[in-house]
Design a protein around this motif. Sequence first.
Motif, PDB file in Angstrom:
ATOM      1  N   VAL A  54      14.786  21.375  47.112  1.00  0.00           N
ATOM      2  CA  VAL A  54      14.890  22.060  45.829  1.00  0.00           C
ATOM      3  C   VAL A  54      14.825  23.561  46.097  1.00  0.00           C
ATOM      4  O   VAL A  54      13.892  24.047  46.733  1.00  0.00           O
ATOM      5  CB  VAL A  54      13.755  21.627  44.868  1.00  0.00           C
ATOM      6  CG1 VAL A  54      13.828  22.406  43.561  1.00  0.00           C
ATOM      7  CG2 VAL A  54      13.828  20.121  44.612  1.00  0.00           C
ATOM      8  N   VAL A  55      15.823  24.288  45.612  1.00  0.00           N
ATOM      9  CA  VAL A  55      15.877  25.730  45.805  1.00  0.00           C
ATOM     10  C   VAL A  55      15.171  26.444  44.651  1.00  0.00           C
ATOM     11  O   VAL A  55      14.413  27.384  44.856  1.00  0.00           O
ATOM     12  CB  VAL A  55      17.341  26.214  45.937  1.00  0.00           C
ATOM     13  CG1 VAL A  55      17.424  27.720  46.058  1.00  0.00           C
ATOM     14  CG2 VAL A  55      18.013  25.530  47.116  1.00  0.00           C
ATOM     15  N   ARG A  56      15.424  25.970  43.418  1.00  0.00           N
ATOM     16  CA  ARG A  56      14.736  26.533  42.255  1.00  0.00           C
ATOM     17  C   ARG A  56      14.684  25.486  41.154  1.00  0.00           C
ATOM     18  O   ARG A  56      15.490  24.560  41.115  1.00  0.00           O
ATOM     19  CB  ARG A  56      15.396  27.818  41.762  1.00  0.00           C
ATOM     20  CG  ARG A  56      16.790  27.671  41.245  1.00  0.00           C
ATOM     21  CD  ARG A  56      17.397  29.046  40.869  1.00  0.00           C
ATOM     22  NE  ARG A  56      18.825  28.937  40.771  1.00  0.00           N
ATOM     23  CZ  ARG A  56      19.492  28.741  39.645  1.00  0.00           C
ATOM     24  NH1 ARG A  56      18.855  28.684  38.498  1.00  0.00           N
ATOM     25  NH2 ARG A  56      20.803  28.638  39.661  1.00  0.00           N
ATOM     26  N   GLY A  57      13.723  25.642  40.267  1.00  0.00           N
ATOM     27  CA  GLY A  57      13.550  24.684  39.177  1.00  0.00           C
ATOM     28  C   GLY A  57      12.680  23.504  39.585  1.00  0.00           C
ATOM     29  O   GLY A  57      12.000  23.536  40.612  1.00  0.00           O
ATOM     30  N   LYS A  58      12.724  22.448  38.751  1.00  0.00           N
ATOM     31  CA  LYS A  58      11.941  21.237  39.006  1.00  0.00           C
ATOM     32  C   LYS A  58      12.870  20.035  38.960  1.00  0.00           C
ATOM     33  O   LYS A  58      13.650  19.879  38.015  1.00  0.00           O
ATOM     34  CB  LYS A  58      10.846  21.066  37.943  1.00  0.00           C
ATOM     35  CG  LYS A  58       9.763  22.100  38.022  1.00  0.00           C
ATOM     36  CD  LYS A  58       8.706  21.833  36.974  1.00  0.00           C
ATOM     37  CE  LYS A  58       7.637  22.889  37.034  1.00  0.00           C
ATOM     38  NZ  LYS A  58       6.636  22.695  35.976  1.00  0.00           N
ATOM     39  N   LEU A  59      12.769  19.180  39.957  1.00  0.00           N
ATOM     40  CA  LEU A  59      13.614  17.998  40.052  1.00  0.00           C
ATOM     41  C   LEU A  59      12.754  16.751  40.122  1.00  0.00           C
ATOM     42  O   LEU A  59      11.892  16.639  41.000  1.00  0.00           O
ATOM     43  CB  LEU A  59      14.504  18.078  41.304  1.00  0.00           C
ATOM     44  CG  LEU A  59      15.509  16.945  41.480  1.00  0.00           C
ATOM     45  CD1 LEU A  59      16.619  17.052  40.426  1.00  0.00           C
ATOM     46  CD2 LEU A  59      16.105  16.969  42.888  1.00  0.00           C
ATOM     47  N   GLY A  86      11.254  24.619  47.340  1.00  0.00           N
ATOM     48  CA  GLY A  86      10.764  24.405  48.698  1.00  0.00           C
ATOM     49  C   GLY A  86      10.377  22.980  49.005  1.00  0.00           C
ATOM     50  O   GLY A  86      10.262  22.601  50.170  1.00  0.00           O
ATOM     51  N   ASP A  87      10.149  22.173  47.965  1.00  0.00           N
ATOM     52  CA  ASP A  87       9.835  20.759  48.178  1.00  0.00           C
ATOM     53  C   ASP A  87      11.111  20.018  48.551  1.00  0.00           C
ATOM     54  O   ASP A  87      12.220  20.451  48.207  1.00  0.00           O
ATOM     55  CB  ASP A  87       9.233  20.126  46.917  1.00  0.00           C
ATOM     56  CG  ASP A  87       7.873  20.696  46.558  1.00  0.00           C
ATOM     57  OD1 ASP A  87       7.193  21.250  47.441  1.00  0.00           O
ATOM     58  OD2 ASP A  87       7.491  20.583  45.374  1.00  0.00           O
ATOM     59  N   ALA A  88      10.957  18.888  49.231  1.00  0.00           N
ATOM     60  CA  ALA A  88      12.118  18.168  49.725  1.00  0.00           C
ATOM     61  C   ALA A  88      11.940  16.657  49.606  1.00  0.00           C
ATOM     62  O   ALA A  88      10.835  16.164  49.370  1.00  0.00           O
ATOM     63  CB  ALA A  88      12.362  18.550  51.183  1.00  0.00           C
ATOM     64  N   TYR A  89      13.027  15.942  49.795  1.00  0.00           N
ATOM     65  CA  TYR A  89      13.019  14.482  49.813  1.00  0.00           C
ATOM     66  C   TYR A  89      13.915  13.989  50.936  1.00  0.00           C
ATOM     67  O   TYR A  89      14.808  14.693  51.401  1.00  0.00           O
ATOM     68  CB  TYR A  89      13.475  13.907  48.464  1.00  0.00           C
ATOM     69  CG  TYR A  89      14.861  14.346  48.045  1.00  0.00           C
ATOM     70  CD1 TYR A  89      15.995  13.641  48.453  1.00  0.00           C
ATOM     71  CD2 TYR A  89      15.047  15.470  47.246  1.00  0.00           C
ATOM     72  CE1 TYR A  89      17.265  14.045  48.084  1.00  0.00           C
ATOM     73  CE2 TYR A  89      16.309  15.883  46.876  1.00  0.00           C
ATOM     74  CZ  TYR A  89      17.415  15.161  47.294  1.00  0.00           C
ATOM     75  OH  TYR A  89      18.671  15.570  46.930  1.00  0.00           O
ATOM     76  N   CYS A 145      18.010  23.713  37.591  1.00  0.00           N
ATOM     77  CA  CYS A 145      17.435  23.262  38.850  1.00  0.00           C
ATOM     78  C   CYS A 145      18.545  23.289  39.892  1.00  0.00           C
ATOM     79  O   CYS A 145      19.647  22.782  39.653  1.00  0.00           O
ATOM     80  CB  CYS A 145      16.871  21.852  38.707  1.00  0.00           C
ATOM     81  SG  CYS A 145      16.166  21.217  40.233  1.00  0.00           S
ATOM     82  N   GLU A 146      18.268  23.903  41.034  1.00  0.00           N
ATOM     83  CA  GLU A 146      19.250  24.022  42.103  1.00  0.00           C
ATOM     84  C   GLU A 146      18.742  23.268  43.331  1.00  0.00           C
ATOM     85  O   GLU A 146      17.593  23.421  43.738  1.00  0.00           O
ATOM     86  CB  GLU A 146      19.461  25.497  42.439  1.00  0.00           C
ATOM     87  CG  GLU A 146      20.456  25.740  43.535  1.00  0.00           C
ATOM     88  CD  GLU A 146      20.657  27.235  43.804  1.00  0.00           C
ATOM     89  OE1 GLU A 146      21.565  27.563  44.577  1.00  0.00           O
ATOM     90  OE2 GLU A 146      19.908  28.064  43.247  1.00  0.00           O
ATOM     91  N   VAL A 147      19.629  22.458  43.914  1.00  0.00           N
ATOM     92  CA  VAL A 147      19.274  21.621  45.057  1.00  0.00           C
ATOM     93  C   VAL A 147      20.390  21.696  46.094  1.00  0.00           C
ATOM     94  O   VAL A 147      21.571  21.745  45.733  1.00  0.00           O
ATOM     95  CB  VAL A 147      19.100  20.143  44.617  1.00  0.00           C
ATOM     96  CG1 VAL A 147      18.775  19.237  45.790  1.00  0.00           C
ATOM     97  CG2 VAL A 147      18.045  20.014  43.535  1.00  0.00           C
ATOM     98  N   VAL A 148      20.029  21.675  47.351  1.00  0.00           N
ATOM     99  CA  VAL A 148      20.989  21.507  48.432  1.00  0.00           C
ATOM    100  C   VAL A 148      20.653  20.172  49.068  1.00  0.00           C
ATOM    101  O   VAL A 148      19.501  19.944  49.473  1.00  0.00           O
ATOM    102  CB  VAL A 148      20.918  22.641  49.466  1.00  0.00           C
ATOM    103  CG1 VAL A 148      21.851  22.362  50.647  1.00  0.00           C
ATOM    104  CG2 VAL A 148      21.271  23.975  48.821  1.00  0.00           C
ATOM    105  N   SER A 149      21.653  19.262  49.102  1.00  0.00           N
ATOM    106  CA  SER A 149      21.392  17.919  49.603  1.00  0.00           C
ATOM    107  C   SER A 149      22.414  17.500  50.648  1.00  0.00           C
ATOM    108  O   SER A 149      23.496  18.076  50.759  1.00  0.00           O
ATOM    109  CB  SER A 149      21.404  16.913  48.445  1.00  0.00           C
ATOM    110  OG  SER A 149      22.705  16.769  47.938  1.00  0.00           O
TER     111      SER A 149
END
Length: 182
Positions: free
Chosen positions: A131-136, A150-153, A171-175
């Motif tokens: 997670v780059v920003r926001g809440k997922l 900064g959290d990841a899965y 919410c922005e994520v790089v996956s």
Amino acid sequence: MSQKVGDRLKAIRTMYGLSQRELARRAGVTNSTISTIEQNRVSPSVDSLTKVLDGIPMSLIDFFTIDLENGEEIFFRKEELVELSDGTMSMRLVGATRKDRKLRVLHEIYPPGGDTGDKLIVQKGEEAGVVVRGKLAVTVGERVQVLGPGDAYYFNAEIPHRFRNAGDVECEVVSAATPPSY
């Protein structure tokens, strides 16, 4: 062997970031051997070329078949990413035009309330993201966790899963996933 063996060797050596001296050391030959081949002053035997290529390492077949002029794209500008949006979120695919991709990399944007849908996703392979920003909110099987910047899965993608923006900002994520399902 063709007159272009030396040019090809120099291009491949450079592509791998090796100096003539380093390639010679790795291959167990003299620096002048590499130099004379690259200058097309000698046409090496198959055995000699194979020995030189062991220093990269690269097979003889790869040496002659690698496409040096029309290599695959490595870098992608923001506007070159392929949009896979369904209208509720944005998923931009990195390297969509690469042949035989073994990895799917996405830049994902979930608007407030955006999610992957009510139906849980099941696919072969593994999936991971940061997670780059926001809440997922990530649901994997019966487990649900809200992740922040900064959290990841990382999980087995055969377990039913889904993603949802759990905040009131984008919410922005790089996956990444392997193998690529699209």
